[in-house]
Enzyme design. Structure first.
Site, short mmCIF file in Angstrom:
data_model
loop_
_atom_site.label_atom_id
_atom_site.label_comp_id
_atom_site.label_asym_id
_atom_site.label_seq_id
_atom_site.Cartn_x
_atom_site.Cartn_y
_atom_site.Cartn_z
N HIS A 1 0.82 -1.22 0.00
CA HIS A 1 0.00 0.00 0.00
C HIS A 1 0.85 1.26 0.00
CE1 HIS A 1 -4.02 -1.59 0.26
NE2 HIS A 1 -3.56 -2.52 1.07
N GLU B 1 -9.24 -12.07 -18.78
CA GLU B 1 -8.29 -12.08 -17.66
C GLU B 1 -8.13 -13.47 -17.05
OE1 GLU B 1 -9.55 -9.28 -14.66
OE2 GLU B 1 -11.66 -9.76 -14.90
N ASP C 1 -4.89 -9.92 -13.61
CA ASP C 1 -5.38 -11.26 -13.30
C ASP C 1 -4.88 -12.30 -14.30
OD1 ASP C 1 -6.90 -11.22 -10.88
OD2 ASP C 1 -8.31 -9.91 -11.91
N CYS D 1 -6.44 -3.12 -20.07
CA CYS D 1 -6.62 -2.21 -18.94
C CYS D 1 -5.86 -2.67 -17.70
CB CYS D 1 -8.10 -2.02 -18.63
SG CYS D 1 -8.94 -3.55 -18.21
C1 PEP Z 1 -6.91 -6.77 -14.33
O1 PEP Z 1 -7.11 -7.84 -13.76
O2 PEP Z 1 -5.94 -6.56 -15.10
C2 PEP Z 1 -7.81 -5.62 -14.10
C3 PEP Z 1 -7.68 -4.50 -14.79
O3 PEP Z 1 -8.77 -5.75 -13.15
P1 PEP Z 1 -8.49 -5.64 -11.57
O4 PEP Z 1 -7.07 -5.14 -11.37
O5 PEP Z 1 -9.53 -4.69 -11.05
O6 PEP Z 1 -8.70 -7.05 -11.11
MG MG Z 2 -9.03 -8.26 -12.86
#
Ligand code: PEP
Ligand code: MG
Length: 580
Positions: A195, A439, A463, A510
């Site tokens: 964090h 993912e 993920d 993303c």
């Molecule tokens: C990911 O898994 O890359 C993602 C963008 O979603 P989160 O980080 O919210 O799991």
């Molecule tokens: Mg994710």
């Protein structure tokens, strides 16, 4: 003579400043008896300390900048809730009365008791709760012991311009210290995704973590240099080194000014490919940050925050109003709303979603699985997203899709939601695009099947890497195995992009990988044309993209994916970065 120590650099910048070394991270507590007539005074002293701790945390909470990831604020909210929990507020009072002992001792006895319960539960999520208990208890103990300069009580220490050298820092410490104007921090523990490291990036504090034993070698008040980019701490620097630092600082300032000029420039590669640069946001406040850097829209709006730190579920109306506020702030740019991704690392009820504590929450009832199981959770969000689509370009994005059967069920539910809205006479965009996150490796391998039924795909590499490599994304012990350049990960990315191209639907990314300047040329070479990232990374990404020549990158990217050794992949990727 100048000497160097190393750790992991987790943010940017190079600074020189005087060291503020937190020597002890452990608070010494002893037991003493309280005479019967003073027991209630001792209880009052304890309760006053709780009030002070609460006020400190509320002050820190109010100083969190708008662009900070929402989970940091949630972390401090958790500490506030813990202060009000009977296990920390009432149980020590009982101990003071029963044993006629001092407040510090009563709190320590109760803390040891709670921690031993967590220790018996062999569960990574609960062990982070153990750290929370320790942080909260240390804060109250520091107040009771009136110990200035402890990790929980910096208010009475002049930290402006100092480099803080500590065992570890809580997010609350980090926010408070930023407010006090620290120049940088170095900790002996922590990792890239802890964090305080995330906060250091978000608040722009040069920071190094995992600098083992650094406190043994640095003297209180001595001049030190922190090079956060390279993870190096220099002590006893001579005038030549200091001149070098000043030159680096001037160069950084010039680079920042150059980046600033990119705010209004188009995101087009040298050979004319237009690239969409979108933002990942969590709160309406993040939207302000992404507009500052003129992102092309929102590629990932994480909606989990609406569900956190509350006993009930957000209503359809509340969600509709929140999403509408974000959409209206975008002045016509597209908004991609991800349906709620609760469970695993985004818990709302101590990991008990769907019943008992899951042994393996990342593989359990999370994200779309949870929504399919619980229509009461899902339908209000579907209605809210559909309704907001009547007001501008909204896309709906589904997290954690694994099987086509699951997707059919979700599409069926969306169709039902549309019918209900028609019956209710509510407006919505019947052509609102529905996309899915890729993912889970199964979804990447079958991306063509998903592409048949969806309007767009978005690679969630955070993920995807975790599941492909069987490496918990939050587990420091195995973080060395978390490798975006693993051939398996690259092949899955390539397959997904190719599936999108074949079916004629856009593919974006993303996950964090999309915002890493070292990977952007490779991703461009693999055919990615839409990137979504934290707003603070957009200008740097635009710089890299404007320097890129996709034609030349594609040839090397093909070689990288076909490469047979990791060293070769890293070497070629570095070469690619040089090719820009
Ligand atoms: C990911 O898994 O890359 C993602 C963008 O979603 P989160 O980080 O919210 O799991
Ligand atoms: Mg994710």
């Amino acid at each position: 003579m100048t000497f160097a120590l190393t750790g992991i650099g987790v943010s940017r910048g190079i600074v020189a400043g005087s060291a503020y070394v937190q020597r002890a991270s452990h608070l010494e507590v002893t037991e003493y008896s309280i005479i019967a007539e003073r027991v209630e005074d001792e209880v009052a002293r304890f309760e006053q300390a709780l009030t002070t701790a609460r006020q400190q945390l509320q002050t820190i909470r109010s100083r969190i900048p708008a662009s900070t990831p929402a989970d940091i604020a949630a972390f401090i909210d958790t500490h506030l809730l813990m202060l009000d929990d009977g296990a920390l507020s009432r149980a020590p009072v009982d101990i003071i009365r029963r044993r006629r002992c001092n407040a510090e001792w009563a709190l320590k006895v109760q803390c040891d008791e709670l921690v031993s319960v967590f220790d018996e539960m062999d569960d990574a999520y609960l062990s982070t709760r153990k750290d929370d208990v320790n942080h909260v208890v240390n804060r109250v103990l520091a107040i009771l012991l009136r110990q200035p300069g402890r990790s929980t009580d910096h208010d009475d220490v002049e930290l402006g311009g100092c480099i803080v050298i500590a065992d570890d820092l809580t997010p609350a410490d980090t926010i408070l210290m930023k407010h006090q104007g620290i120049a940088a921090f170095v900790t002996e523990h922590g990792g890239v995704n802890s964090h305080s490291a995330i906060l250091a990036r978000s608040l722009g504090i040069p920071a190094i973590v995992a600098a083992h034993h650094v406190r043994r070698y640095i003297r209180q008040g001595e001049l030190v240099i922190v090079d956060a980019e390279h993870g190096v701490i220099l002590a006893d620097a001579d005038s030549r080194v200091l001149e070098h630092v000043r030159e680096r600082q001037r160069a950084e300032q010039r680079a920042r000014a150059r980046l600033g000029r990119l705010r209004t420039q188009p995101t087009v590669t040298r050979d004319g490919h237009e690239i969409r640069l979108m933002a990942n946001v969590e709160t309406p406040d993040d939207v302000l940050a992404m507009k500052q850097y003129s992102a092309d829209g929102i590629g990932l709006y994480r909606t989990e925050l609406l569900y956190m730190n509350r006993a009930d579920l957000p209503t359809e109306e509340e969600q509709y109003r929140t999403y509408l506020e974000v959409l209206q702030a975008l002045d016509g740019a597209p908004l991609t709303i991800r349906t709620v991704d609760l469970g695993a690392d985004k818990q709302v009820d101590g990991g008990r979603i769907g019943g008992a504590v899951a042994t393996n929450p990342a593989l359990g009832l999370r994200a779309i699985r949870l929504c399919l199981r619980d229509p009461k959770l899902f339908f209000p969000q579907l209605y809210a997203i559909l309704r907001v689509s009547a007001h501008g370009p909204v896309r709906m994005m589904l997290p954690m899709l694994t099987s086509i059967h699951e997707l059919s069920q979700v599409l069926q539910m969306i169709a039902e939601a549309r019918l209900t809205l028609v019956r209710r006479g509510e407006a919505f965009d019947a052509a609102m695009p529905v996309g899915g996150m890729i993912e889970v490796p199964a979804a990447a391998l079958a991306a063509d099947l998903f592409a048949d039924q969806l309007d767009f795909l978005s690679l969630g590499t955070n993920d995807l890497i975790q599941y492909t490599l069987a490496v918990d994304r939050l587990e420091e012990e195995v973080s060395y195995l978390y490798e975006p350049l693993h051939p398996a990960v690259l092949r899955l990315i390539q397959m997904t992009i190719a599936a999108g191209e074949r079916k004629g639907i856009p593919v974006s990314m993303c996950g964090e990988m999309a915002g890493e300047t070292d990977y952007i040329p490779l991703l461009l070479g693999l055919g990615l044309r839409e990137f979504s990232m934290h707003p603070s990374l957009i200008l740097e990404a635009r710089r890299v993209i404007r320097d890129a020549d996709v034609g030349r990158l594609s040839a090397v990217a093909g070689k990288i994916v076909a490469s047979r050794s990791h060293d070769e992949i890293v070497r070629l990727t570095e070469q690619l970065t040089g090719l820009r």
